[in-house]
Design a protein around this motif. Structure first.
Motif, mmCIF file in Angstrom:
data_model
loop_
_atom_site.group_PDB
_atom_site.id
_atom_site.type_symbol
_atom_site.label_atom_id
_atom_site.label_comp_id
_atom_site.label_asym_id
_atom_site.label_seq_id
_atom_site.Cartn_x
_atom_site.Cartn_y
_atom_site.Cartn_z
ATOM 1 N N ALA A 80 0.828 -1.209 0.000
ATOM 2 C CA ALA A 80 0.000 0.000 0.000
ATOM 3 C C ALA A 80 0.860 1.256 0.000
ATOM 4 O O ALA A 80 0.557 2.235 -0.686
ATOM 5 C CB ALA A 80 -0.936 -0.014 1.210
ATOM 6 N N GLU A 81 1.946 1.227 0.761
ATOM 7 C CA GLU A 81 2.866 2.372 0.779
ATOM 8 C C GLU A 81 3.458 2.618 -0.601
ATOM 9 O O GLU A 81 3.513 3.757 -1.075
ATOM 10 C CB GLU A 81 4.005 2.091 1.763
ATOM 11 C CG GLU A 81 3.837 2.710 3.116
ATOM 12 C CD GLU A 81 5.113 2.625 3.926
ATOM 13 O OE1 GLU A 81 5.315 3.503 4.782
ATOM 14 O OE2 GLU A 81 5.905 1.688 3.724
ATOM 15 N N LYS A 82 3.924 1.554 -1.238
ATOM 16 C CA LYS A 82 4.559 1.682 -2.548
ATOM 17 C C LYS A 82 3.555 2.124 -3.615
ATOM 18 O O LYS A 82 3.943 2.678 -4.645
ATOM 19 C CB LYS A 82 5.218 0.360 -2.954
ATOM 20 C CG LYS A 82 6.466 0.029 -2.162
ATOM 21 C CD LYS A 82 7.543 1.077 -2.373
ATOM 22 C CE LYS A 82 8.818 0.772 -1.631
ATOM 23 N NZ LYS A 82 9.848 1.820 -1.837
ATOM 24 N N ALA A 83 2.262 1.863 -3.389
ATOM 25 C CA ALA A 83 1.239 2.315 -4.325
ATOM 26 C C ALA A 83 0.944 3.806 -4.177
ATOM 27 O O ALA A 83 0.187 4.367 -4.973
ATOM 28 C CB ALA A 83 -0.045 1.508 -4.128
ATOM 29 N N ALA A 84 1.529 4.429 -3.153
ATOM 30 C CA ALA A 84 1.371 5.876 -2.930
ATOM 31 C C ALA A 84 -0.100 6.290 -2.928
ATOM 32 O O ALA A 84 -0.495 7.258 -3.585
ATOM 33 C CB ALA A 84 2.152 6.667 -3.978
ATOM 34 N N ILE A 85 -0.913 5.546 -2.185
ATOM 35 C CA ILE A 85 -2.356 5.810 -2.136
ATOM 36 C C ILE A 85 -2.620 7.152 -1.455
ATOM 37 O O ILE A 85 -2.056 7.458 -0.404
ATOM 38 C CB ILE A 85 -3.070 4.677 -1.374
ATOM 39 C CG1 ILE A 85 -2.821 3.335 -2.070
ATOM 40 C CG2 ILE A 85 -4.562 4.957 -1.261
ATOM 41 C CD1 ILE A 85 -3.225 2.143 -1.235
ATOM 42 N N GLU A 86 -3.496 7.925 -2.063
ATOM 43 C CA GLU A 86 -3.866 9.221 -1.518
ATOM 44 C C GLU A 86 -5.350 9.250 -1.173
ATOM 45 O O GLU A 86 -6.142 8.426 -1.661
ATOM 46 C CB GLU A 86 -3.541 10.324 -2.523
ATOM 47 C CG GLU A 86 -2.060 10.429 -2.863
ATOM 48 C CD GLU A 86 -1.779 11.536 -3.864
ATOM 49 O OE1 GLU A 86 -2.752 12.164 -4.339
ATOM 50 O OE2 GLU A 86 -0.601 11.767 -4.182
ATOM 51 N N HIS A 87 -5.722 10.236 -0.360
ATOM 52 C CA HIS A 87 -7.115 10.409 0.053
ATOM 53 C C HIS A 87 -8.009 10.536 -1.185
ATOM 54 O O HIS A 87 -7.754 11.357 -2.067
ATOM 55 C CB HIS A 87 -7.220 11.665 0.916
ATOM 56 C CG HIS A 87 -8.586 11.888 1.479
ATOM 57 N ND1 HIS A 87 -8.993 13.104 1.968
ATOM 58 C CD2 HIS A 87 -9.648 11.065 1.630
ATOM 59 C CE1 HIS A 87 -10.233 13.023 2.385
ATOM 60 N NE2 HIS A 87 -10.655 11.800 2.193
ATOM 61 N N GLY A 88 -9.048 9.704 -1.261
ATOM 62 C CA GLY A 88 -9.995 9.776 -2.364
ATOM 63 C C GLY A 88 -9.632 8.933 -3.572
ATOM 64 O O GLY A 88 -10.358 8.951 -4.578
ATOM 65 N N ASP A 89 -8.548 8.175 -3.499
ATOM 66 C CA ASP A 89 -8.131 7.344 -4.634
ATOM 67 C C ASP A 89 -9.034 6.130 -4.823
ATOM 68 O O ASP A 89 -9.697 5.663 -3.887
ATOM 69 C CB ASP A 89 -6.701 6.833 -4.426
ATOM 70 C CG ASP A 89 -5.649 7.833 -4.881
ATOM 71 O OD1 ASP A 89 -6.028 8.864 -5.462
ATOM 72 O OD2 ASP A 89 -4.453 7.571 -4.647
ATOM 73 N N SER A 90 -9.023 5.612 -6.043
ATOM 74 C CA SER A 90 -9.593 4.308 -6.343
ATOM 75 C C SER A 90 -8.437 3.310 -6.397
ATOM 76 O O SER A 90 -7.490 3.500 -7.159
ATOM 77 C CB SER A 90 -10.326 4.316 -7.687
ATOM 78 O OG SER A 90 -11.479 5.137 -7.630
ATOM 79 N N VAL A 91 -8.524 2.288 -5.566
ATOM 80 C CA VAL A 91 -7.435 1.317 -5.431
ATOM 81 C C VAL A 91 -7.961 -0.068 -5.789
ATOM 82 O O VAL A 91 -9.053 -0.459 -5.376
ATOM 83 C CB VAL A 91 -6.886 1.303 -3.990
ATOM 84 C CG1 VAL A 91 -5.730 0.310 -3.862
ATOM 85 C CG2 VAL A 91 -6.449 2.696 -3.565
ATOM 86 N N VAL A 92 -7.173 -0.812 -6.557
ATOM 87 C CA VAL A 92 -7.526 -2.184 -6.910
ATOM 88 C C VAL A 92 -6.464 -3.120 -6.348
ATOM 89 O O VAL A 92 -5.268 -2.883 -6.513
ATOM 90 C CB VAL A 92 -7.623 -2.378 -8.438
ATOM 91 C CG1 VAL A 92 -8.075 -3.803 -8.755
ATOM 92 C CG2 VAL A 92 -8.580 -1.367 -9.049
ATOM 93 N N VAL A 93 -6.908 -4.182 -5.680
ATOM 94 C CA VAL A 93 -6.003 -5.213 -5.177
ATOM 95 C C VAL A 93 -6.280 -6.499 -5.936
ATOM 96 O O VAL A 93 -7.416 -6.993 -5.931
ATOM 97 C CB VAL A 93 -6.187 -5.438 -3.663
ATOM 98 C CG1 VAL A 93 -5.273 -6.570 -3.179
ATOM 99 C CG2 VAL A 93 -5.917 -4.157 -2.885
ATOM 100 N N PHE A 94 -5.274 -7.024 -6.586
ATOM 101 C CA PHE A 94 -5.402 -8.286 -7.315
ATOM 102 C C PHE A 94 -4.843 -9.410 -6.458
ATOM 103 O O PHE A 94 -3.658 -9.425 -6.127
ATOM 104 C CB PHE A 94 -4.647 -8.220 -8.645
ATOM 105 C CG PHE A 94 -5.285 -7.328 -9.669
ATOM 106 C CD1 PHE A 94 -6.226 -7.826 -10.568
ATOM 107 C CD2 PHE A 94 -4.962 -5.983 -9.728
ATOM 108 C CE1 PHE A 94 -6.824 -7.006 -11.500
ATOM 109 C CE2 PHE A 94 -5.552 -5.149 -10.678
ATOM 110 C CZ PHE A 94 -6.481 -5.664 -11.557
ATOM 111 N N GLY A 95 -5.718 -10.343 -6.091
ATOM 112 C CA GLY A 95 -5.319 -11.475 -5.264
ATOM 113 C C GLY A 95 -5.858 -11.344 -3.858
ATOM 114 O O GLY A 95 -5.463 -10.449 -3.113
ATOM 115 N N ALA A 96 -6.786 -12.257 -3.488
ATOM 116 C CA ALA A 96 -7.392 -12.216 -2.159
ATOM 117 C C ALA A 96 -6.805 -13.285 -1.251
ATOM 118 O O ALA A 96 -7.492 -13.835 -0.391
ATOM 119 C CB ALA A 96 -8.910 -12.390 -2.264
ATOM 120 N N GLY A 97 -5.522 -13.581 -1.454
ATOM 121 C CA GLY A 97 -4.817 -14.434 -0.513
ATOM 122 C C GLY A 97 -4.479 -13.630 0.729
ATOM 123 O O GLY A 97 -4.867 -12.456 0.867
#
Length: 221
Positions: free
Chosen positions: A36-53
């Motif tokens: 999550a840190e490396k994705a540089a997520i900001e307030h209000g972003d749309s984030v996709v996570v691939f893989g529910a392991g």
């Protein structure tokens, strides 16, 4: 157990936390938070996570700490997607049933995601992670690939996509434990099975073959 250099690689667990709450801090949670840190997520972003392991589910929880608008979880296992919803994913996509890229485009009003986390370690999810983000999107890779993969580099290049990758950073352990103490992170929904130490071979086999809706097995001495 003798731990070499224990003064620098062990972290004290506060007395007010149960074992179940902190079992996953040292490996999968630190990896999910790193993603999550490396994705540089900001307030209000749309984030996709691939893989529910386990790592992907930790990434779902970690992503929420950065206050995104939505966290979209993609997998092919209905039960793991259900657990992902309980752990904070705002939307889940079963890639066996629908085209995840089409659904992500719809959920982001055609703009594409701001950030994507690849936690599955598969060529197809790597390709989808790079394709699902919009202009100047960020892609964080923590899934481990067992062999060389082909990526749509030209498409990523034309969108100015930033790619970050690597192994977990263990310097966050104390921070992550504090977040658990504060109630910001709860990984206990990942515990699907409990077995005695005598049955550990059975537990490993179950985990390896992903039978009986297993996510994480807790072994008690």
């Amino acid at each position: 157990m003798r731990i070499p250099y224990a003064d620098v690689n062990l972290v004290h667990v506060p007395d007010d936390l149960e074992d179940d709450q902190v079992l996953f801090v040292g490996d999968i949670l630190s990896t999910g938070y790193f993603a999550a840190e490396k994705a540089a997520i900001e307030h209000g972003d749309s984030v996709v996570v691939f893989g529910a392991g386990p790592v992907g589910l930790c990434a779902v929880q970690a992503a929420q700490l950065f206050l995104p608008k939505q966290v979209i979880l993609v997998d092919i296992d209905p039960y793991r997607l259900e657990v992902g919803s309980r752990m904070g994913a705002t939307h889940t996509i079963n890639a066996k049933e629908v085209d995840p890229l089409a659904v992500i485009a719809e959920l982001t009003e055609g703009k594409g995601a701001d950030a994507a986390i690849e936690a599955a370690g598969a060529e197809i999810t790597l390709e989808q992670a790079l394709k699902c983000v919009g202009l100047c999107g960020r892609v964080s890779l923590v899934g481990i690939f067992g062999k060389p993969v082909t990526i749509p580099l030209q498409e990523a290049f034309m969108k100015n996509v930033r790619i970050e990758m690597g192994l977990s950073y263990l310097g966050n352990l104390k921070k992550l434990i504090r977040l658990i103490q504060m109630g910001k992170i709860d990984l206990t929904p990942m515990i699907t099975h409990r077995i005695p130490l005598d049955d550990i071979e059975k537990g490993f086999k179950m985990f390896e073959q992903r039978t009986d809706k297993v996510i994480k097995v807790v072994v008690s001495p």
